[in-house]
Every structure is written in C-alpha cells, then in structure tokens.
Design a protein around this motif. Structure first.
Motif, PDB file in Angstrom:
ATOM      1  N   ALA A  67      -1.347  -1.364 -10.511  1.00  0.00           N
ATOM      2  CA  ALA A  67      -0.149  -0.569 -10.767  1.00  0.00           C
ATOM      3  C   ALA A  67       0.906  -0.781  -9.687  1.00  0.00           C
ATOM      4  N   ASP A  68       0.595  -1.605  -8.700  1.00  0.00           N
ATOM      5  CA  ASP A  68       1.483  -1.895  -7.569  1.00  0.00           C
ATOM      6  C   ASP A  68       1.866  -0.617  -6.811  1.00  0.00           C
ATOM      7  N   LEU A  69       0.902   0.285  -6.696  1.00  0.00           N
ATOM      8  CA  LEU A  69       1.131   1.532  -5.964  1.00  0.00           C
ATOM      9  C   LEU A  69       0.704   1.444  -4.506  1.00  0.00           C
ATOM     10  N   ILE A  70      -0.090   0.437  -4.160  1.00  0.00           N
ATOM     11  CA  ILE A  70      -0.556   0.312  -2.791  1.00  0.00           C
ATOM     12  C   ILE A  70      -0.424  -1.123  -2.302  1.00  0.00           C
ATOM     13  N   HIS A  71      -0.417  -1.244  -0.989  1.00  0.00           N
ATOM     14  CA  HIS A  71      -0.508  -2.532  -0.313  1.00  0.00           C
ATOM     15  C   HIS A  71      -1.846  -2.542   0.403  1.00  0.00           C
ATOM     16  N   VAL A  72      -2.528  -3.674   0.373  1.00  0.00           N
ATOM     17  CA  VAL A  72      -3.807  -3.809   1.069  1.00  0.00           C
ATOM     18  C   VAL A  72      -3.697  -5.006   2.003  1.00  0.00           C
ATOM     19  N   GLU A  73      -3.978  -4.758   3.275  1.00  0.00           N
ATOM     20  CA  GLU A  73      -3.922  -5.821   4.271  1.00  0.00           C
ATOM     21  C   GLU A  73      -5.278  -5.937   4.953  1.00  0.00           C
ATOM     22  N   TYR A  74      -5.736  -7.170   5.112  1.00  0.00           N
ATOM     23  CA  TYR A  74      -7.002  -7.411   5.795  1.00  0.00           C
ATOM     24  C   TYR A  74      -6.746  -7.480   7.294  1.00  0.00           C
ATOM     25  N   ALA A  75      -7.555  -6.765   8.064  1.00  0.00           N
ATOM     26  CA  ALA A  75      -7.445  -6.784   9.521  1.00  0.00           C
ATOM     27  C   ALA A  75      -8.841  -6.707  10.124  1.00  0.00           C
ATOM     28  N   MET A  76      -9.333  -7.811  10.626  1.00  0.00           N
ATOM     29  CA  MET A  76     -10.604  -7.910  11.345  1.00  0.00           C
ATOM     30  C   MET A  76     -11.706  -7.002  10.805  1.00  0.00           C
ATOM     31  N   HIS A  77     -12.326  -7.428   9.712  1.00  0.00           N
ATOM     32  CA  HIS A  77     -13.496  -6.769   9.116  1.00  0.00           C
ATOM     33  C   HIS A  77     -13.191  -5.441   8.421  1.00  0.00           C
ATOM     34  N   GLU A  78     -11.940  -5.189   8.094  1.00  0.00           N
ATOM     35  CA  GLU A  78     -11.600  -3.966   7.382  1.00  0.00           C
ATOM     36  C   GLU A  78     -10.284  -4.170   6.632  1.00  0.00           C
ATOM     37  N   TYR A  79     -10.058  -3.304   5.707  1.00  0.00           N
ATOM     38  CA  TYR A  79      -8.812  -3.325   4.954  1.00  0.00           C
ATOM     39  C   TYR A  79      -8.003  -2.082   5.279  1.00  0.00           C
ATOM     40  N   HIS A  80      -6.700  -2.267   5.437  1.00  0.00           N
ATOM     41  CA  HIS A  80      -5.791  -1.143   5.629  1.00  0.00           C
ATOM     42  C   HIS A  80      -5.005  -0.954   4.341  1.00  0.00           C
ATOM     43  N   ILE A  81      -5.026   0.249   3.847  1.00  0.00           N
ATOM     44  CA  ILE A  81      -4.378   0.573   2.580  1.00  0.00           C
ATOM     45  C   ILE A  81      -3.154   1.434   2.881  1.00  0.00           C
ATOM     46  N   THR A  82      -2.012   1.043   2.348  1.00  0.00           N
ATOM     47  CA  THR A  82      -0.797   1.834   2.493  1.00  0.00           C
ATOM     48  C   THR A  82      -0.164   2.038   1.128  1.00  0.00           C
ATOM     49  N   LEU A  83       0.538   3.127   0.988  1.00  0.00           N
ATOM     50  CA  LEU A  83       1.215   3.452  -0.262  1.00  0.00           C
ATOM     51  C   LEU A  83       2.484   2.621  -0.388  1.00  0.00           C
ATOM     52  N   ASN A  84       2.749   2.118  -1.569  1.00  0.00           N
ATOM     53  CA  ASN A  84       3.999   1.439  -1.869  1.00  0.00           C
ATOM     54  C   ASN A  84       4.986   2.533  -2.276  1.00  0.00           C
TER      55      ASN A  84
END
Length: 111
Positions: A67-84
C-alpha cells in the motif's frame, strides 16, 4: 488482495483498496499507530510490541509496503520501519473526498 482486472479500475480506486487492505487487520492498524507515535521502529521491537512472531510481522509489513504506507530500510541485522507520511495523508485526503461520502436519499426514493 485477490486477482483483479486492473484496467477496470482507476489508479485511485486500486490505491484506496490497498489502503483499506492495509487497515483490514488490527495488527496493521496498531503498527500504523505505533509509527505515528514513535516515527521509526525496528522489526524486532515491532514483534515484541505486537506479541507476534517474526514471520507474522513480516507478512504484515509486506502488506503495508504494498500500500506504500511504510518505508523499510535494512541496517546491520535489522530492519527499520518508518511511516510514509505523504501517502498516509494522501489516502486520508482521498477518503474525505465527496466520492466517498454517502448520498442522501429522500424518503420517496428507493434503493
């Protein structure tokens, strides 16, 4: 969402349907609320907060991404989720359009 004939629907109708699907499960609704309140969240923290296993949270993340509601970024063994925030507000604005408002029927009209 099941198979659909995309040419039968406008881009707006498809995006609103994806938005509705994103909110069609209480876990995803809670994920959005968490992101609205905290800005960014790690996937491991999301699992802990929702009391769900990693694979279930991952599936919910995928639906929110569709739904393109979030951004997911990979950072050293984890994912950071932010709201779009931009798309979140766009969806809310679209839902406020007259197209989505109920029509008033007179007492003599039939459905």
């Amino acid at each position: 969402m099941g198979a659909r004939k995309d040419y039968n629907y406008s881009n707006e109708e498809i995006s609103i349907a994806l938005f509705g699907r994103a909110f069609a499960h209480p876990a995803r609704f809670r994920m959005i609320r968490i992101l609205l309140n905290y800005g960014s969240f790690r996937n491991a923290d999301m699992c802990r907060e929702l009391q769900m296993n990693v694979s279930a949270v991952h599936r919910h993340i995928e639906i929110l991404k569709q739904a393109d509601l979030i951004h997911v970024e990979y950072a050293m063994h984890e994912y950071h989720i932010t709201l779009n925030h931009e798309n979140y507000q766009l969806y809310l604005d679209q839902l406020a359009e007259p197209y989505f408002q109920p029509k008033c029927f007179s007492a003599s009209s039939t459905i």
